[in-house]
Design a protein around this motif. Sequence first.
Motif, PDB file in Angstrom:
ATOM      1  N   ASP A  14     -29.243  87.934  80.765  1.00 43.69           N
ATOM      2  CA  ASP A  14     -29.251  86.534  81.318  1.00 43.69           C
ATOM      3  C   ASP A  14     -27.681  85.935  82.169  1.00 43.69           C
ATOM      4  OD1 ASP A  14     -28.566  83.700  80.248  1.00 43.69           O
ATOM      5  OD2 ASP A  14     -27.039  84.972  79.003  1.00 43.69           O
ATOM      6  N   SER A  27     -23.548  83.435  82.923  1.00 44.06           N
ATOM      7  CA  SER A  27     -24.414  83.830  81.057  1.00 44.06           C
ATOM      8  C   SER A  27     -25.765  81.811  82.392  1.00 44.06           C
ATOM      9  CB  SER A  27     -24.089  83.326  80.568  1.00 44.06           C
ATOM     10  OG  SER A  27     -24.892  82.648  79.542  1.00 44.06           O
ATOM     11  N   TYR A  28     -26.429  82.677  81.994  1.00 47.04           N
ATOM     12  CA  TYR A  28     -27.841  81.688  82.295  1.00 47.04           C
ATOM     13  C   TYR A  28     -27.509  80.360  81.287  1.00 47.04           C
ATOM     14  CZ  TYR A  28     -32.186  79.079  84.862  1.00 47.04           C
ATOM     15  OH  TYR A  28     -32.917  78.463  85.506  1.00 47.04           O
ATOM     16  N   ALA A  29     -28.371  81.245  80.477  1.00 41.55           N
ATOM     17  CA  ALA A  29     -28.273  80.272  79.325  1.00 41.55           C
ATOM     18  C   ALA A  29     -27.405  79.163  79.074  1.00 41.55           C
ATOM     19  CB  ALA A  29     -28.453  81.015  78.126  1.00 41.55           C
ATOM     20  N   SER A  58     -35.638  85.384  81.529  1.00 38.57           N
ATOM     21  CA  SER A  58     -34.342  86.303  81.050  1.00 38.57           C
ATOM     22  C   SER A  58     -34.636  86.770  79.420  1.00 38.57           C
ATOM     23  CB  SER A  58     -33.163  85.694  80.401  1.00 38.57           C
ATOM     24  OG  SER A  58     -33.220  84.658  80.088  1.00 38.57           O
ATOM     25  N   GLY A 112     -34.554  80.603  81.554  1.00 40.29           N
ATOM     26  CA  GLY A 112     -33.671  81.432  80.017  1.00 40.29           C
ATOM     27  C   GLY A 112     -32.081  80.507  79.795  1.00 40.29           C
ATOM     28  N   GLY A 159     -34.571  84.602  77.021  1.00 41.50           N
ATOM     29  CA  GLY A 159     -35.412  83.123  76.817  1.00 41.50           C
ATOM     30  C   GLY A 159     -36.833  83.283  76.242  1.00 41.50           C
TER      31      GLY A 159
END
Length: 286
Positions: free
Chosen positions: A215, A3-5, A164, A142, A167
């Motif tokens: 994401d 997960s980028y977030a 994303s 994101g 985002g």
Amino acid sequence: MISYAECSARDRLAHVVDAGSFREWLPPSDRLTSPHLGQLGLPAAFDDGVAIGRASLAGREIFVAAQEGEFMGGGVGEVHGAKLVGLLRRALRDRPHAVLLLAESGGVRLHEANAGLIAVSEVMRALLDVRAAGIPVIVLIGGANGCFGGMGIVARCADHVVMSDIGRLAMSGPEVIEASHGVEEFDSRDRALVWRTTGGKHRWLCGDCDALVEDDVGEFRQAAIAALDAARPITLAALEDEHGRLASRMDFEGDDATALWARLGIADASRVPDLDVAAVRALGVH
């Protein structure tokens, strides 16, 4: 899938740029902190909430900055902004292939209001100078805090924006709108409303971002690589086209994003929030 977030600013950098290529300027060991927060009895960070430096992406040299949303929501203060401006001005001197900004910010840090506002204006000027020099500026959005306020404007000044589906991008944040105009105008606790109005799907459908991804740090990396040659000349024709598109949106009199999506030609627009990223991209109205 990572997960980028959920990643920190430096974790995102580690996954997006080429492995081991990031070389930080003004790292935490330099202990460069805000001169204002201590006077207010507030905690400071040794990087003031942003990591800047040099890296490579798909083998090409880039300059990169990543805002840390866990420190004051990624808010821009005097030092934070100065680091971004310095990065952009150095890009004008050294001419990397591109500048990559991993944005996560609630806007200007209210504790440093005037200094933060001046900093954001300087970031915008430096960014536009970089674009005018033919160096593309790519923004990735994101993070959990979204990209609001002055940094929302900065993002829209860039050549290419990647978001994303979770985002968020806007000028005023939901809480700011509610505080200024009341919950009847915008209920910041209505998460579905917030994402319909500021989320990645909405921004992509409206043409406010150029690529919509899941994401996932891997998807952000691939989208950034694809955008390395995304320089867009700042011309009068391009500005007039953008202004025309925004003017047509201001004529819209609906009360919800779903009505705008319907105007864009999406059949059964109410289903958009439930669609996955691939299905939204397949709508073909961007």
